[in-house]
Design an enzyme around this catalytic site. Sequence first.
Site, short mmCIF file in Angstrom:
data_model
loop_
_atom_site.label_atom_id
_atom_site.label_comp_id
_atom_site.label_asym_id
_atom_site.label_seq_id
_atom_site.Cartn_x
_atom_site.Cartn_y
_atom_site.Cartn_z
N ASP A 49 0.44 -1.22 0.01
CA ASP A 49 0.57 0.40 -0.29
C ASP A 49 1.12 1.31 0.19
OD1 ASP A 49 0.54 -0.44 2.93
OD2 ASP A 49 -1.44 0.03 4.10
N SER A 50 2.35 1.37 -0.08
CA SER A 50 3.67 2.53 -0.53
C SER A 50 3.01 3.02 -1.06
CB SER A 50 4.91 1.93 -0.04
OG SER A 50 4.71 0.73 -0.60
N ASP A 88 -1.13 -6.15 -0.33
CA ASP A 88 -1.14 -5.57 0.93
C ASP A 88 -2.90 -5.06 1.24
OD1 ASP A 88 0.64 -5.32 2.83
OD2 ASP A 88 1.46 -2.99 2.45
N LYS A 118 -1.08 -9.71 3.26
CA LYS A 118 -0.72 -9.03 4.12
C LYS A 118 -1.40 -7.84 5.63
CE LYS A 118 3.12 -6.32 4.11
NZ LYS A 118 2.68 -5.18 4.36
N GLU A 120 -1.26 -4.97 8.41
CA GLU A 120 -0.31 -4.65 10.29
C GLU A 120 -1.34 -4.92 11.46
OE1 GLU A 120 0.25 -0.43 9.54
OE2 GLU A 120 1.32 -0.66 7.08
N GLU A 187 9.30 -4.20 10.96
CA GLU A 187 9.43 -3.26 10.21
C GLU A 187 9.91 -1.85 11.50
OE1 GLU A 187 7.07 -1.01 7.59
OE2 GLU A 187 7.50 1.00 7.40
N1 LIG Z 1 8.90 4.86 -0.37
C1 LIG Z 1 8.49 4.26 0.85
N2 LIG Z 1 9.06 4.04 1.18
C2 LIG Z 1 8.67 3.59 2.91
O1 LIG Z 1 9.84 2.65 3.15
C3 LIG Z 1 6.93 3.22 2.97
C4 LIG Z 1 6.31 4.28 1.97
N3 LIG Z 1 7.42 4.64 1.03
N4 LIG Z 1 4.82 3.95 2.34
C5 LIG Z 1 4.67 3.60 3.60
C6 LIG Z 1 5.57 3.09 4.44
C7 LIG Z 1 6.09 4.81 5.22
N5 LIG Z 1 7.41 4.41 5.45
C8 LIG Z 1 8.30 5.39 6.51
C9 LIG Z 1 8.30 6.82 5.61
C10 LIG Z 1 8.86 7.31 6.57
C11 LIG Z 1 10.24 6.90 7.50
C12 LIG Z 1 11.04 7.56 7.66
O2 LIG Z 1 11.20 9.54 7.56
N6 LIG Z 1 12.23 7.61 8.27
C13 LIG Z 1 12.61 8.71 9.56
C14 LIG Z 1 12.96 8.16 11.20
C15 LIG Z 1 11.39 9.31 11.19
C16 LIG Z 1 11.16 9.86 13.18
O3 LIG Z 1 11.96 9.29 13.61
O4 LIG Z 1 9.93 10.22 13.41
C17 LIG Z 1 13.63 8.02 9.36
O5 LIG Z 1 14.99 9.12 9.17
O6 LIG Z 1 14.91 6.80 8.87
C18 LIG Z 1 10.33 5.75 7.87
C19 LIG Z 1 9.51 4.75 7.12
C20 LIG Z 1 7.72 3.00 5.33
N7 LIG Z 1 7.17 2.87 3.95
C1 LIG Z 2 7.65 -1.63 3.03
C2 LIG Z 2 6.15 -2.99 3.04
C3 LIG Z 2 6.81 -4.01 3.92
C4 LIG Z 2 5.13 -2.53 2.81
O1 LIG Z 2 4.25 -2.50 3.71
C5 LIG Z 2 4.78 -1.48 2.06
O2 LIG Z 2 5.35 -1.34 0.48
O3 LIG Z 2 3.72 -1.28 1.45
MG LIG Z 3 2.70 -1.78 3.55
#
Ligand SMILES: Nc1nc(=O)c2c([nH]1)NC[C@@H]1CN(c3ccc(C(=O)N[C@@H](CCC(=O)O)C(=O)O)cc3)CN21
Ligand SMILES: CC(C)C(=O)C(=O)O
Ligand SMILES: [Mg+2]
EC number: 2.1.2.11
Length: 284
Positions: A49-50, A88, A118, A120, A187
């Site tokens: 769903d990303s 998803d 899948k 959550e 995750e």
């Molecule tokens: N392009 C993309 N990649 C992804 O991995 C992903 C998506 N979209 N969409 C659904 C979720 C959202 N996810 C995310 C989105 C943002 C962060 C992020 O910005 N992480 C920061 C820390 C943020 C914080 O501490 O609040 C990092 O530095 O890892 C992590 C996972 C993982 N998934």
């Molecule tokens: C990153 C994976 C695990 C996911 O749930 C997604 O792509 O939506």
């Molecule tokens: Mg997902």
Amino acid sequence: MSQVARTRGMTVAAFGRRKGGSPLVCLTAYTTPMARLLDPHCDMLLVGDSLGMVIYGLPSTVPVTLEMMIAHGAAVVRGAASALVVVDMPFGSYQESPAQAFRNAARLMAETGCAAVKLEGGAVMAETIAFLVTRGVPVLAHIGLQPQSVNTYGGYGARGKVEDEAERILADARAVAEAGAFAVVVEGVVEPLAQRITDAVPIPTIGIGASAACDGQILVSDDAFGIFADFTPRFVKRFADLASVIDAAAKAYAEEVRARRFPGKEHVYQPAAAPAAPQGGAPA
Ligand SMILES: Nc1nc(=O)c2c([nH]1)NC[C@@H]1CN(c3ccc(C(=O)N[C@@H](CCC(=O)O)C(=O)O)cc3)CN21
Ligand SMILES: CC(C)C(=O)C(=O)O
Ligand SMILES: [Mg+2]
């Protein structure tokens, strides 16, 4: 509704047996051509769903619909020959009740031809996971950072940094395995917790931002290939810079169009060759 059950390639049973073996290789895919390119290299293709954030420009995965997941799920199944295709379940399509989850999971499976769904959630989803699995829907669980809960949790930060949260997530892992999930996505959790979960459950753990302690890895392919860069979580490694490749190609195209160098003679349809001089008499 014309998908035929796939009889070759990876099954959920074979996937589950890879626990502790060579790492399971997983990537997201949203389209047929990308599924064709990734399939030879992957054990699993996830229609995540990303896609809402990556290809629809939505601010989170919360607005993603079942119709979007069905359209892209069917597209990926058409391009996948041997990898397991998992779709998803979007936000709102399974949280209400096991019956609601079954109705929507059955649509996903029947209308896409995917092998599994899948969803959550950990212990809170155990009853639903058991309900689906006992009725013919293989389930991949997803614990730790759960993006569909961004509005209640309040962000995408790492999970399990403090011991009481780590213990809750470990209990989630045990609960989804006990409920019959064939594998679990873990995750955004700290490495020691990923190791404890992987040691504690009999099903493969597929990590994203959860260290090499997991039984397999998954990334959003647009992140890994350098197509998506609105944000870059710490766990993303860029294996290519396709954004630069596409930028250079678009620039070259624009220059050639503006200079009238494209289209060239070889790209242009020509009228029929002039007929041979008439020899007299009407054509047959
Ligand atoms: N392009 C993309 N990649 C992804 O991995 C992903 C998506 N979209 N969409 C659904 C979720 C959202 N996810 C995310 C989105 C943002 C962060 C992020 O910005 N992480 C920061 C820390 C943020 C914080 O501490 O609040 C990092 O530095 O890892 C992590 C996972 C993982 N998934
Ligand atoms: C990153 C994976 C695990 C996911 O749930 C997604 O792509 O939506
Ligand atoms: Mg997902």
